[in-house]
Design an enzyme around this catalytic site. Structure first.
Site, PDB file in Angstrom:
ATOM      1  N   TYR A  87       4.967 -20.040  -1.225  1.00  0.00           N
ATOM      2  CA  TYR A  87       6.253 -20.037  -1.927  1.00  0.00           C
ATOM      3  C   TYR A  87       6.629 -21.447  -2.369  1.00  0.00           C
ATOM      4  CZ  TYR A  87       7.320 -15.347  -0.155  1.00  0.00           C
ATOM      5  OH  TYR A  87       7.319 -14.015   0.112  1.00  0.00           O
ATOM      6  N   GLN A  98      -1.774  -7.964   3.152  1.00  0.00           N
ATOM      7  CA  GLN A  98      -1.646  -7.830   1.697  1.00  0.00           C
ATOM      8  C   GLN A  98      -1.340  -6.399   1.259  1.00  0.00           C
ATOM      9  OE1 GLN A  98      -5.033  -9.581  -0.233  1.00  0.00           O
ATOM     10  NE2 GLN A  98      -3.919 -11.456  -0.655  1.00  0.00           N
ATOM     11  N   ASP A 121       2.375  -5.596   1.275  1.00  0.00           N
ATOM     12  CA  ASP A 121       3.252  -6.542   0.585  1.00  0.00           C
ATOM     13  C   ASP A 121       4.089  -5.819  -0.480  1.00  0.00           C
ATOM     14  OD1 ASP A 121       4.431  -8.608  -0.744  1.00  0.00           O
ATOM     15  OD2 ASP A 121       2.596  -9.742  -1.094  1.00  0.00           O
ATOM     16  N   ARG A 168       2.971 -13.104   4.365  1.00  0.00           N
ATOM     17  CA  ARG A 168       2.000 -13.002   3.263  1.00  0.00           C
ATOM     18  C   ARG A 168       0.660 -13.584   3.695  1.00  0.00           C
ATOM     19  NH1 ARG A 168       5.502 -13.782  -2.193  1.00  0.00           N
ATOM     20  NH2 ARG A 168       5.473 -11.569  -2.658  1.00  0.00           N
TER      21      ARG A 168
END
Ligand code: NAD
Length: 382
Positions: A229, A127, A130, A122
């Site tokens: 995350y 992007q 994704d 990421r």
């Protein structure tokens, strides 16, 4: 070079990896494309549309598997299909490499190169590839629509001659991609929304959507993992979240829960007591069901009614929006293909951070260190 598009075989799957509109740039590079008959039907793409776009359509799945050099898929092929793959082909898709790497053993041994869309790093450059975010966006939206449909109440506040109806109260747990889309969708429908995430950084995004962010004091524990995350929390820290959730559940009409930690089972955040605290008729949608679920009562794929509360645990919500799920996924795949196909030729550069990050296995060996570790542990324990 031949690129194959297969009809997905997983139960309930409706998505397709590439749509007819995706083929132009690939064909312009001299790549031949063969599509399995019916591959796009559920996503609104007929065989005729693929033919018109310049692909060949065939019912012969085995020949696509045996001849394709490049195979963009939605889901991992099953063991039978893996055994039929052309050696040294490149297979791309949601391969579940951290959940079930053993299920890829036949493909690794073939050997084929496996590139997992879940593992695309990421970083800003990636992007547009994704696919996890694309699917999470759809799931977050659809979860709210499903809940609104089942709720025996309205979402918006209504002031009518027959009296005033208060707005529905929606509680979103996990304010990542799916959670933020759920918040935005619930707000558009007029609900009052509260949200909780263990990452304090999510607070600003939640507030910018007009929802209230519920903070929990984790006693100084860092909840931020790598790559934006969450980290896996201790039981003590999880308990603080569980207490807040039980308190908030009591006044919530709908709970949408999305909390996940990559490569780990979903954190169990919603106790039975929280479900029992909800009013009859309330709805809980557990979007973490594919990773086991955030609610301790969740049975992935099963809808339950517990004390009048409906608990939904969908395992593939994006498949319920096949047209746009396929459209977004196809764009992610196309952008990813641009990295590995140059002027119609395969150019797999494993020193590229995005490709190396996504690569599960190459030339018979696992490449991703986390996958290698899980496979090693499985081999040594068997
Ligand atoms: P995810 O699906 O792994 O998790 C969903 C949410 O659950 C996350 O926000 C996480 O913080 C939360 N969560 C995990 N454990 C929890 C717990 N115990 N209690 C409460 N909440 C918990 O994550 P995601 O939605 O895919 O993305 C997470 C983050 O990554 C977001 O900040 C997102 O904006 C960011 N992101 C960055 C990029 C990029 O830079 N290219 C792309 C996509 C997402």
């Amino acid at each position: 070079m031949l690129l194959g598009i297969l009809k997905e075989t997983a139960p309930g799957e409706t998505r397709v990896s590439l749509l007819p509109e995706s083929l132009k740039s690939l064909l312009a590079q001299g790549i031949s494309i063969t599509v399995e008959a019916g591959a796009g039907t559920a996503a609104g793409a007929s065989d005729a549309a693929y033919t018109e776009a310049g692909a060949t359509v065939t019912a012969d799945r085995a020949s696509i598997l045996a001849n394709a050099d490049l195979l963009p898929l939605v889901n991992a092929p099953d063991a039978t299909d893996q055994a039929r793959l052309k050696p040294h082909a490149i297979v791309i898709g949601f391969l579940k490499p951290l959940d079930a790497p053993q299920a890829l053993a036949a493909a690794i041994a073939r050997p084929v190169t496996l590139l997992s869309m879940e593992l695309v790093p990421r970083i800003s450059r990636a992007q547009s590839m994704d696919a996890l975010s694309s699917m999470a966006t759809i799931a977050g939206y659809k979860a709210v629509i499903a809940a609104a449909d089942l709720l025996p109440r309205l979402f918006p506040m209504l002031m009518t001659a027959a009296g005033t109806i208060p707005p529905a109260r929606v509680f979103v747990i996990g304010a990542g991609v799916a959670g933020l889309q759920a918040i935005a969708t619930a707000r558009r429908l007029g609900a009052v929304v509260e949200a909780y995430d263990v990452r304090a950084a999510a607070g600003e995004q939640v507030r910018s959507l007009g929802a209230k962010f519920l903070d929990v004091d984790l006693g100084g524990i860092s909840a931020e993992g790598g790559g934006g995350y969450a980290a896996e929390l201790t039981e003590e820290a999880l308990d603080r979240g569980r207490d807040l959730i039980t308190r908030t559940a009591a006044h919530s009409d709908v709970i949408i829960t999305t909390a996940q930690v990559p490569g780990r089972p979903a954190p169990r955040l919603i106790r039975r007591a929280a479900v029992e605290a909800m009013r009859p008729g309330s709805v809980l949608v557990d979007l973490a069901a594919p990773a086991g679920g955030n609610c301790e009562l969740t049975q992935p794929g099963v809808t339950q009614t517990i004390g009048g509360v409906t608990l939904l645990a969908p395992i593939n919500l994006p498949a319920e929006v096949p047209v746009h799920a396929s459209q977004l996924y196809a764009r992610n795949i196309l952008n990813f293909l641009a990295l590995i196909v140059k002027k119609g030729e395969l150019a797999l550069d494993l020193s590229d951070e995005v490709i190396a990050g996504a690569c599960v296995a190459h030339e018979g060996k696992p490449v991703n260190p986390r996958v290698a570790k899980i496979l090693e542990a499985a081999t040594s324990s068997s």
